[in-house]
Each structure stands twice: as structure tokens, then as C-alpha cells.
Design a protein around this motif. Sequence first.
Motif, PDB file in Angstrom:
ATOM      1  N   ARG A  11       1.908 -39.497  -2.336  1.00  0.00           N
ATOM      2  CA  ARG A  11       2.103 -40.028  -1.527  1.00  0.00           C
ATOM      3  C   ARG A  11       2.004 -38.805   0.184  1.00  0.00           C
ATOM      4  O   ARG A  11       1.413 -39.261   1.346  1.00  0.00           O
ATOM      5  CB  ARG A  11       4.062 -39.251  -1.024  1.00  0.00           C
ATOM      6  CG  ARG A  11       4.890 -40.264   0.472  1.00  0.00           C
ATOM      7  CD  ARG A  11       6.221 -40.052   0.076  1.00  0.00           C
ATOM      8  NE  ARG A  11       6.538 -39.080  -0.238  1.00  0.00           N
ATOM      9  CZ  ARG A  11       6.886 -38.569  -1.316  1.00  0.00           C
ATOM     10  NH1 ARG A  11       7.668 -39.093  -2.502  1.00  0.00           N
ATOM     11  NH2 ARG A  11       8.268 -36.801  -0.771  1.00  0.00           N
ATOM     12  N   ALA A  15      -1.257 -40.284   2.550  1.00  0.00           N
ATOM     13  CA  ALA A  15      -0.971 -39.557   4.669  1.00  0.00           C
ATOM     14  C   ALA A  15      -2.103 -38.454   4.817  1.00  0.00           C
ATOM     15  O   ALA A  15      -2.312 -38.197   6.464  1.00  0.00           O
ATOM     16  CB  ALA A  15       0.839 -38.265   4.403  1.00  0.00           C
ATOM     17  N   ALA A  18      -4.878 -40.909   4.735  1.00  0.00           N
ATOM     18  CA  ALA A  18      -5.407 -42.362   5.453  1.00  0.00           C
ATOM     19  C   ALA A  18      -5.700 -43.542   4.906  1.00  0.00           C
ATOM     20  O   ALA A  18      -6.357 -43.829   4.911  1.00  0.00           O
ATOM     21  CB  ALA A  18      -5.444 -42.006   7.110  1.00  0.00           C
ATOM     22  N   ASP A  20      -4.713 -45.769   0.968  1.00  0.00           N
ATOM     23  CA  ASP A  20      -3.347 -46.140   0.408  1.00  0.00           C
ATOM     24  C   ASP A  20      -3.426 -46.203  -1.137  1.00  0.00           C
ATOM     25  O   ASP A  20      -2.983 -46.990  -2.108  1.00  0.00           O
ATOM     26  CB  ASP A  20      -2.679 -46.699   0.791  1.00  0.00           C
ATOM     27  CG  ASP A  20      -3.686 -48.241   0.722  1.00  0.00           C
ATOM     28  OD1 ASP A  20      -4.884 -48.564   0.254  1.00  0.00           O
ATOM     29  OD2 ASP A  20      -3.019 -49.465   1.327  1.00  0.00           O
ATOM     30  N   GLY A 106       5.263 -44.134  -1.330  1.00  0.00           N
ATOM     31  CA  GLY A 106       5.556 -43.600   0.100  1.00  0.00           C
ATOM     32  C   GLY A 106       4.328 -45.785   0.319  1.00  0.00           C
ATOM     33  O   GLY A 106       3.798 -45.791   1.356  1.00  0.00           O
TER      34      GLY A 106
END
Length: 179
Positions: A11, A15, A18, A20, A106
Motif C-alpha cells: 500500500r 502511494a 503512484a 498499482d 489499498g
Amino acid sequence: MNRSQLEHIVRASAAILATDEFIVVGSQSVLGKHPNPPASLAMSIEADLYPVDDPSKSEILSATIGEDSHFHDTFGVYADGVSETTSTLPDGWRDRLIKLQNENTGGAIAWCIDPTDLAIAKHVAGREKDLEFTAAMVQHGIINHSAFLERLHTLDLTRESRERILTRFTRQVAGASKD
């Protein structure tokens, strides 16, 4: 490291970069398939990973949430941003990746190395800590023995290296069956 700690690292990595999707290599990739592994397989406090879209960005992870970072001091675990060449993996390893994605990540995806592929990579590395880890994997029945042998033959290794790995693995299996 436990699975929730790995999820936290994923997660945070998502962040920071940026992005995933990450590939998790190294010992803690076992948490993808085994969320509650035996303690002997959860001793590491580092997660080796790299972003799928741009592996060169993994250096940023080491600098921001890596060893001796504020993240490490606060949470007791850290990310080790590695490269695609960190682990020597058998043919087809990408087809066997284990997807870890949930609310705790996330929504980011951690693609974890299959445990048998991980064991091969650890045997190729051949460090004492790697062999102790694979011995524990064998002892706890986490490695598919026939798949290990089949996949090992897909690697471009010298005859001596292959024989050394086969001998070590055979000893680990024999040792586990005595226990």
C-alpha cells in the motif's frame, strides 16, 4: 513479517510510486500463498519488490521506506526495492504468480512468486540463509517436489550447479522425512 505488514508495504509503495502492481520476490513472497506461514518462514523484516510498470523506480522504495528509514523505525519492517534480475526464476514463473490484492493493499496488486519457484531461486542463490529457508519450506510441505525438479531443468545452469542444487534439495527432503 506477517501478511498484514506485507500488505502495508505494498500500500505504501503504491502511494509513493503512484502505481498499482508489484512483483514480490524473496522470502516474503511466500505470504501470497500462505497468509499464516510457520514462524520460521516469517522471520524476515524486509519485502523485496519492484513495480511492474517501471522496475527502475524500485530504488525510490529503498530510499523512502527501506532499511533504516522512518517507515522501518516506525513499523519494524521495510521495503527493499530490487530489480527484475534479483532472482533467478524458472521458465513460466510469471504464469504461476499469486495475486495478493485486498482492502489492506489499498487495491494495489502484489504478484507473489510461487513457493516452488521461490525455493528454486533460493537454491540458485545458495546463501546459508536461503538454504535454511528452503529447508523450512520443505519441512512444512510448502514445496512441490516434482515441480521443483521439473522447473529446475528449465534454468540455464552449469552441470555442477544443477547437481549441487539437486543434492542439497534431496538432502532437505530426506531430512524432512526423518522429522
